[in-house]
Design an enzyme around this catalytic site. Structure first.
Site, PDB file in Angstrom:
ATOM      1  N   GLY A 164      50.545 -20.225  62.102  1.00  0.00           N
ATOM      2  CA  GLY A 164      49.750 -19.713  60.983  1.00  0.00           C
ATOM      3  C   GLY A 164      50.428 -18.562  60.254  1.00  0.00           C
ATOM      4  O   GLY A 164      49.769 -17.718  59.658  1.00  0.00           O
ATOM      5  N   LEU A 203      66.089 -16.893  54.820  1.00  0.00           N
ATOM      6  CA  LEU A 203      66.636 -17.582  53.647  1.00  0.00           C
ATOM      7  C   LEU A 203      66.032 -17.003  52.369  1.00  0.00           C
ATOM      8  O   LEU A 203      64.848 -16.650  52.326  1.00  0.00           O
ATOM      9  CB  LEU A 203      66.368 -19.083  53.738  1.00  0.00           C
ATOM     10  CG  LEU A 203      66.965 -19.811  54.961  1.00  0.00           C
ATOM     11  CD1 LEU A 203      66.719 -21.308  54.855  1.00  0.00           C
ATOM     12  CD2 LEU A 203      68.455 -19.552  55.097  1.00  0.00           C
ATOM     13  N   GLU A 275      59.021 -29.725  60.102  1.00  0.00           N
ATOM     14  CA  GLU A 275      58.991 -28.737  59.018  1.00  0.00           C
ATOM     15  C   GLU A 275      60.410 -28.223  58.800  1.00  0.00           C
ATOM     16  O   GLU A 275      61.074 -27.779  59.746  1.00  0.00           O
ATOM     17  CB  GLU A 275      58.055 -27.589  59.377  1.00  0.00           C
ATOM     18  CG  GLU A 275      56.590 -28.039  59.425  1.00  0.00           C
ATOM     19  CD  GLU A 275      55.595 -26.883  59.350  1.00  0.00           C
ATOM     20  OE1 GLU A 275      54.473 -27.126  58.885  1.00  0.00           O
ATOM     21  OE2 GLU A 275      55.938 -25.749  59.727  1.00  0.00           O
ATOM     22  N   GLU A 287      60.248 -25.952  62.467  1.00  0.00           N
ATOM     23  CA  GLU A 287      59.414 -26.286  63.630  1.00  0.00           C
ATOM     24  C   GLU A 287      58.897 -27.719  63.545  1.00  0.00           C
ATOM     25  O   GLU A 287      58.926 -28.347  62.485  1.00  0.00           O
ATOM     26  CB  GLU A 287      58.243 -25.311  63.786  1.00  0.00           C
ATOM     27  CG  GLU A 287      57.174 -25.417  62.737  1.00  0.00           C
ATOM     28  CD  GLU A 287      55.902 -24.646  63.122  1.00  0.00           C
ATOM     29  OE1 GLU A 287      55.631 -24.453  64.316  1.00  0.00           O
ATOM     30  OE2 GLU A 287      55.176 -24.252  62.194  1.00  0.00           O
ATOM     31  N   ARG A 291      50.824 -32.849  65.880  1.00  0.00           N
ATOM     32  CA  ARG A 291      49.401 -33.174  65.615  1.00  0.00           C
ATOM     33  C   ARG A 291      49.278 -33.685  64.181  1.00  0.00           C
ATOM     34  O   ARG A 291      50.249 -33.659  63.441  1.00  0.00           O
ATOM     35  CB  ARG A 291      48.555 -31.903  65.769  1.00  0.00           C
ATOM     36  CG  ARG A 291      49.100 -30.819  64.857  1.00  0.00           C
ATOM     37  CD  ARG A 291      48.254 -29.595  64.773  1.00  0.00           C
ATOM     38  NE  ARG A 291      48.993 -28.466  64.256  1.00  0.00           N
ATOM     39  CZ  ARG A 291      49.230 -28.210  62.980  1.00  0.00           C
ATOM     40  NH1 ARG A 291      48.795 -29.037  62.049  1.00  0.00           N
ATOM     41  NH2 ARG A 291      49.908 -27.153  62.615  1.00  0.00           N
TER      42      ARG A 291
HETATM   43  P1  ADP Z   1      54.237 -20.825  61.506  1.00  0.00           P
HETATM   44  O1  ADP Z   1      54.299 -21.696  62.718  1.00  0.00           O
HETATM   45  O2  ADP Z   1      53.684 -19.477  61.780  1.00  0.00           O
HETATM   46  O3  ADP Z   1      53.622 -21.512  60.335  1.00  0.00           O
HETATM   47  P2  ADP Z   1      56.920 -21.426  60.481  1.00  0.00           P
HETATM   48  O4  ADP Z   1      58.164 -21.292  61.271  1.00  0.00           O
HETATM   49  O5  ADP Z   1      56.399 -22.813  60.276  1.00  0.00           O
HETATM   50  O6  ADP Z   1      55.772 -20.525  61.138  1.00  0.00           O
HETATM   51  O7  ADP Z   1      57.108 -20.729  59.068  1.00  0.00           O
HETATM   52  C1  ADP Z   1      56.069 -20.567  58.134  1.00  0.00           C
HETATM   53  C2  ADP Z   1      56.650 -20.198  56.788  1.00  0.00           C
HETATM   54  O8  ADP Z   1      57.390 -18.958  56.875  1.00  0.00           O
HETATM   55  C3  ADP Z   1      57.642 -21.197  56.227  1.00  0.00           C
HETATM   56  O9  ADP Z   1      57.017 -22.253  55.553  1.00  0.00           O
HETATM   57  C4  ADP Z   1      58.437 -20.310  55.281  1.00  0.00           C
HETATM   58  O10 ADP Z   1      57.739 -20.062  54.095  1.00  0.00           O
HETATM   59  C5  ADP Z   1      58.528 -19.004  56.035  1.00  0.00           C
HETATM   60  N1  ADP Z   1      59.769 -18.946  56.867  1.00  0.00           N
HETATM   61  C6  ADP Z   1      59.888 -19.320  58.161  1.00  0.00           C
HETATM   62  N2  ADP Z   1      61.161 -19.161  58.592  1.00  0.00           N
HETATM   63  C7  ADP Z   1      61.873 -18.690  57.549  1.00  0.00           C
HETATM   64  C8  ADP Z   1      63.250 -18.314  57.349  1.00  0.00           C
HETATM   65  N3  ADP Z   1      64.144 -18.380  58.327  1.00  0.00           N
HETATM   66  N4  ADP Z   1      63.617 -17.856  56.120  1.00  0.00           N
HETATM   67  C9  ADP Z   1      62.707 -17.756  55.109  1.00  0.00           C
HETATM   68  N5  ADP Z   1      61.407 -18.091  55.240  1.00  0.00           N
HETATM   69  C10 ADP Z   1      60.977 -18.542  56.435  1.00  0.00           C
END
Ligand code: ADP
Length: 447
Positions: A164, A203, A275, A287, A291
């Site tokens: 989240g 990024l 993702e 990730e 689900r």
């Molecule tokens: P969660 O499981 O909390 O949703 P995620 O790893 O899926 O975490 O990341 C959620 C969002 O955070 C991504 O969609 C992106 O917008 C941002 N994000 C995650 N990792 C990076 C990264 N290495 N660089 C830039 N933005 C990131």
């Protein structure tokens, strides 16, 4: 054969599962907390069982109450929906130990992908490109400083058990590392009970593009294309579209081939989402969600396949009803997440829905458990409705969305309907030229 499914969830996703079950001639059992006594999922299911007080930890997250409900109702399978217990490997295991079918992947994969550090390790082995970062968990501040220097700033410290959008902290330069390290770990500990963190390069301007995967127990793996979820606030999705305006057929085919191969090697079962962040023509894994996703309807709209029915079939030991060659992406779909929040401050609110009118027409779909007179409780997630549109192309989808948003009436509480109207009138959205940072910049400029 599954004859009766207990739905360990509430709200729109519980309704979504009930409808799929009705089409498959499977009986349904709703579970609910005391405050959800009059909720729509309770009314629409064949049976219902009260599993505890409003507090989620005592009801929707209460494994023994849910299992007792399955036992007294004679359910033979449990669908967890999303959120709550859907990514709890222990729950999946206990469900199986009780002789019931868990509608989801194997516990081993839920556990491996639920820990983002082990997910990164697994994906690296499978040949999936990762965001440059640490090889495993970061043990101490010294190690963090060393790896951050190697990777280059800005860096992102992320919680291994995070979700989240929580448990993430950016450090723009070396002097910010210590504070980010302390904050990320304490947020991870209090939010997820685990202070394990790892590191990724932050990024600059990526898009969030995710791929919908499906596997059956016969080793068949099919991908259903991608969803673009770059419109985010605080790393949480606000509006999603499929296909991504940024991707061409060649790029889609190339990356999905790599992902399908990896999922086959993994021996995965059921629905899964890869993702990825996409920047300068390159994909980086962040990730895998094990689900059904909130935004699954836009994939259903552009492919014509019912993903929840597919989940149930696969859990029933059947083959996927679809082969890769049958998956044809057609048209364009957009989903708006309507939250019970102030559209400017984003403060959640609860209360009575005095008046409710849902839009309709060709290509308009509402997934929601709202009705006139319903009282939105303050205890759960603020997502109250999903407005999904489908058009022959992106322009048509945007036009339908504009009309549907105008027609949608949810009176009595604050909602984010007006925020979506604003977003879809902006040039960056209309041109499709936005990244994961655009929405926050837009909100700041409109403060
Ligand atoms: P969660 O499981 O909390 O949703 P995620 O790893 O899926 O975490 O990341 C959620 C969002 O955070 C991504 O969609 C992106 O917008 C941002 N994000 C995650 N990792 C990076 C990264 N290495 N660089 C830039 N933005 C990131």
């Amino acid at each position: 054969m599954i004859k009766k499914i207990l739905i360990a969830n509430r709200g729109e996703i519980a309704l979504r599962i009930i409808r799929a079950c009705q089409e498959l001639d499977i009986k349904t059992v709703a579970v609910h907390s005391t405050i959800d006594e009059n909720a729509m999922h309770v009314r629409l299911a064949d049976e219902s069982v009260c599993i505890g007080p409003p507090l989620a930890s005592k009801s929707y997250l209460n494994i023994s109450s849910i299992l007792s409900a399955a036992e007294v109702s004679g359910a033979d399978a449990i669908h967890p929906g999303y959120g709550f217990l859907s990514e709890n490997a222990k729950f999946a295991e206990i469900v199986n130990e009780h002789g019931l079918i868990f509608i989801g992947p194997k516990a081993q994969h839920i556990s491996e992908m639920g820990d983002k550090v082990s997910a990164r390790t697994a994906m690296k082995k499978l040949g999936i490109p990762l965001v440059p970062g640490s090889d495993g968990a970061i043990k101490n501040l010294q190690e963090l400083k060393k790896i951050a220097k190697e990777i280059g700033f800005p860096i992102l410290i992320k919680a291994a058990s995070g979700g989240g959008g929580k448990g993430m902290k950016v450090a723009e330069k070396a002097s910010e590392l210590e504070e980010a390290w302390n904050l990320a770990r304490s947020e991870a500990k209090s939010g997820f009970g685990d202070d394990t963190v790892y590191l990724e390069r932050y990024l600059a301007n990526p898009r969030h593009i995710e791929f919908q995967l499906f596997a059956d127990s016969f080793g068949n793996v099919v991908h259903f294309g991608e969803r673009d979820c770059s419109l985010q606030r605080r790393h949480q999705k606000v509006l999603e579209e499929a296909p991504s305006p940024a991707l061409n057929e060649e790029e889609r085919a190339k990356i999905s081939k790599v992902i399908v191969k990896a999922v086959k090697k993994l021996g995965y079962l059921g629905a899964g989402t890869f993702e990825m962040l996409y920047e300068n023509g390159e994909f980086f894994f962040i990730e895998m969600n094990t689900r059904i996703q909130v935004e699954h309807p836009i994939t259903e709209m552009i492919t014509g396949f019912d993903l929840v029915k597919e989940q149930i079939n696969v859990a029933n030991g059947k083959k996927l009803s679809v082969k890769q060659k049958d998956v044809k992406i057609k048209g364009h779909s957009i989903e708006c997440r309507i939250n019970s929040e102030d559209p400017e401050t984003f403060i959640p609110n609860a209360g009575n829905i005095k008046n409710y009118h849902a839009p309709g027409g060709f290509g308009v779909r509402i997934d929601s458990a709202l009705y006139s007179g319903y009282k939105v409780p303050p205890n759960y997630d603020s997502l109250i409705a999903k407005l999904i549109v489908y058009g022959n192309n992106r322009e048509e989808a945007i036009l339908k969305l504009k009309i549907a948003l105008k027609e949608y009436v949810i009176d009595g509480i604050n909602t984010t309907l007006s925020l979506h109207e604003k977003i879809i009138s902006e040039n960056e959205f209309i041109s499709g030229n936005y990244d994961i940072r655009w929405l926050e910049k837009f909100l700041k400029n409109n403060d």
